[in-house]
Design an enzyme around this catalytic site. Structure first.
Site, PDB file in Angstrom:
ATOM      1  N   SER A   1       0.849  -1.182   0.000  1.00 36.68           N
ATOM      2  CA  SER A   1       0.000   0.000   0.000  1.00 36.68           C
ATOM      3  C   SER A   1       0.885   1.231   0.000  1.00 36.68           C
ATOM      4  O   SER A   1       2.056   1.179   0.387  1.00 36.68           O
ATOM      5  CB  SER A   1      -0.908  -0.035   1.230  1.00 36.68           C
ATOM      6  N   LYS A   2       0.321   2.333  -0.448  1.00 37.08           N
ATOM      7  CA  LYS A   2       1.115   3.548  -0.576  1.00 37.08           C
ATOM      8  C   LYS A   2       1.106   4.367   0.720  1.00 37.08           C
ATOM      9  O   LYS A   2       1.844   5.342   0.851  1.00 37.08           O
ATOM     10  CB  LYS A   2       0.569   4.389  -1.727  1.00 37.08           C
ATOM     11  N   ARG A   3       0.293   3.916   1.654  1.00 40.60           N
ATOM     12  CA  ARG A   3       0.189   4.660   2.906  1.00 40.60           C
ATOM     13  C   ARG A   3       1.508   4.686   3.658  1.00 40.60           C
ATOM     14  O   ARG A   3       2.230   3.695   3.699  1.00 40.60           O
ATOM     15  CB  ARG A   3      -0.883   4.046   3.790  1.00 40.60           C
TER      16      ARG A   3
ATOM     17  N   ILE B   1       4.265   5.932   2.987  1.00 39.01           N
ATOM     18  CA  ILE B   1       5.507   5.793   2.229  1.00 39.01           C
ATOM     19  C   ILE B   1       5.871   7.131   1.599  1.00 39.01           C
ATOM     20  O   ILE B   1       5.100   7.697   0.842  1.00 39.01           O
ATOM     21  CB  ILE B   1       5.378   4.681   1.167  1.00 39.01           C
TER      22      ILE B   1
ATOM     23  N   ASP C   1       4.023   1.885  -6.135  1.00 40.90           N
ATOM     24  CA  ASP C   1       3.788   2.822  -7.238  1.00 40.90           C
ATOM     25  C   ASP C   1       4.933   2.773  -8.258  1.00 40.90           C
ATOM     26  O   ASP C   1       6.065   3.135  -7.945  1.00 40.90           O
ATOM     27  CB  ASP C   1       3.660   4.225  -6.629  1.00 40.90           C
TER      28      ASP C   1
END
Ligand code: GLU
Length: 500
Positions: A259-261, A263, A277
């Site tokens: 997940s991009k959270r 980061i 991503d």
């Protein structure tokens, strides 16, 4: 004739898993001389993100995975944006309604929530919209015909749902998973057309795969549970489903979902996490071929111990049969390793040309292309990123203007000056100045003075480069050339002692 498609939904950034899906489809098409199609699945207006399609096209472009048919290329099966095909889906929904495979449902979201809430209060698991409750809801199965006609005529908001048969087992083969069987009690009466008139993914996907004559569906495992609905839709339409292959999930090193959270950057990743991503890796300067190579290995293996492949090589060796069932774990170290391998395999002349503008911008004085190529040849095996070349190579283009004080302290001994003067003497006499003759000179001086050769190697490196690390000294001196080396050694024996 193989026809495969990459069918992303433009809902945000491009996920590594998405790039892998695109890559596997591309490779499969190339391997079989087939057609690689890009179809944008943009019918979910609530999840649509501005600019996401452009982003996607840019990433595919960067990756060099050019579709044969798609929004930009066109083709005989367009349009390739699902949002431009809504009339087609309506027509097929109508066909299902007429044949009794689908029905109208008028329940408002509040009514559906109320039904679920009731179950919760009764201490039960809230049901899906399925055979267990459909007759208690407001739809064209439960309401009298006239009422349905009246509601439709009055423009009452409604959806179209798929009528999943009771007590059926949906069975299908998946190239990766083998035979899969799912009971119809696990499957809800999927909405096919939403109240805004747009189709859901399921209807649009099946209709388009059929109309676009897709032979193989290669996509992420997260879609496996949707297959029963799709299989049933194919059956209702009387169509043959394509071959299916569901790719294993990709997880963080700690086994969680990517997940991009939380980061911010690749340099400060939270423990056990990676950035999903693709753009992050492009921005960080990863080689296109290295990223593709790494992603290819996330869920597929060649069956032997090779691991470095160019895209062209992958086109030859890729096969769906060698896709793994088990989840893949993203390993940044391995990606970095492959990046270095790919840089090392680049043609030095080409790489030199590509690096030149950057070197010039950094103010380096490049005496000749041949010299630059020799420097590239020497350093490329040590680069993890090509952007490291400029800082690593500075002393090949200008004499050091300082000497690393830590290295001076550690490496410059009482006898360094004397040994270097002897070294200058020896190499001045050399007719051939290459790594062999340089090494021989150093060994002789070491023997004569009864010291280890490191006593000469380290101070010489410091003197010519100003730093304590770099490529093998003998080769490095050979590339620098005799004149330059002698010059720098002379300067160093004057300057370094004054620094201590
Ligand atoms: N639109 C779906 C996605 O975003 C496509 C899944 C499929 O390939 O069927 O992944």
């Amino acid at each position: 004739m193989v026809r495969v498609r990459f069918a992303p939904s433009p809902t945000g950034f491009v996920h590594l898993g998405s790039l892998r899906t695109a890559l596997y489809n591309y490779l499969f098409a190339k391997k079989h001389g087939g057609t690689f199609i890009l179809r944008i699945e943009d019918t979910d207006r609530s999840r649509y993100v501005q600019g996401a399609t452009e982003n996607l096209l840019a990433v595919l472009n960067w990756a060099g995975l050019a579709p044969d048919e798609g929004p930009e290329q066109g083709g005989d099966y367009g349009p390739y944006f699902q949002s431009e095909r809504t009339e087609i889906y309506k027509k097929y929904a109508r066909q299902l309604l007429d044949a009794g495979f689908a029905y109208y449902a008028f329940d408002t979201p509040e009514e559906i929530e109320e039904m679920r809430q009731k179950a919760r209060l009764a201490g039960e698991q809230p049901p899906r919209y399925d055979a267990t409750i459909r007759m208690n809801m407001r739809n064209s199965l439960s309401l009298p015909k006239e009422k349905v006609a009246e509601l439709l005529a009055a423009g009452e908001p409604h959806v179209v749902r798929l009528l999943i048969p009771e007590d059926r087992v949906f069975e299908f083969d998946d190239v990766v998973r083998g035979r899969v069987a799912i009971h119809s009690s696990q499957v809800d009466d999927q909405v096919l057309i939403k109240s805004d008139g747009f189709p859901t993914y399921h209807l649009a996907n099946v209709v388009d795969d059929h109309l676009m004559q897709i032979t193989h569906v290669i996509r992420g495992e997260e879609w496996l549970s949707s297959v029963p609905k799709h299989v049933f839709l194919y059956e209702c339409f009387g169509w043959t489903p394509p071959v299916l292959a569901h790719l294993p999930l990709i997880f963080n090193p700690d086994g969680t979902k990517m997940s991009k959270r939380n980061i911010q950057s690749l340099d400060e990743l939270p423990a056990g996490k990676v950035d999903p991503d693709v753009q992050t890796y492009i921005n960080a300067g990863y080689e296109r071929e290295a990223l593709l190579n790494y992603i290819a290995l996330l869920g597929w293996s060649p069956g032997d111990d090779r691991e470095v492949f160019t895209l062209k090589e992958l086109e030859q060796v890729f096969s769906l049969e060698r896709v793994n069932k088990s989840a893949a774990i993203f390993d940044l170290q391995k990606l970095n390793h492959l990046n270095n391998e790919h840089i090392n395999r680049l043609d030095s002349r080409t790489l030199a040309q590509e690096l030149k503008p950057e070197l010039k911008a950094a103010g380096y004085d490049i005496e000749s292309d041949d010299y630059l190529v020799r420097v590239v040849e020497l350093l490329k095996s040590r680069l993890h990123f090509r952007k490291e070349f400029v800082p690593f190579s500075s002393y090949f283009f200008r004499a050091p203007d300082a000497y690393d004080p830590k290295v001076v302290k550690k490496r410059w001994k009482n006898d360094s000056e004397k040994l270097i003067l002897e070294f200058i003497d020896e190499i001045s006499k050399l007719e051939t100045f290459n790594k062999e003759t340089i090494e021989k000179a150093i060994r002789e001086i070491a023997e004569r003075n009864e010291v280890g050769s490191g006593r000469i190697i380290h101070p010489v490196r410091l003197a010519v480069s100003g730093v304590g690390v770099g490529p093998g000294l003998f080769e490095m001196l050979q590339v620098l050339g005799k004149e330059r080396v002698i010059d720098r050694l002379k300067t160093a024996v004057e300057r370094i002692p004054t620094l201590q």
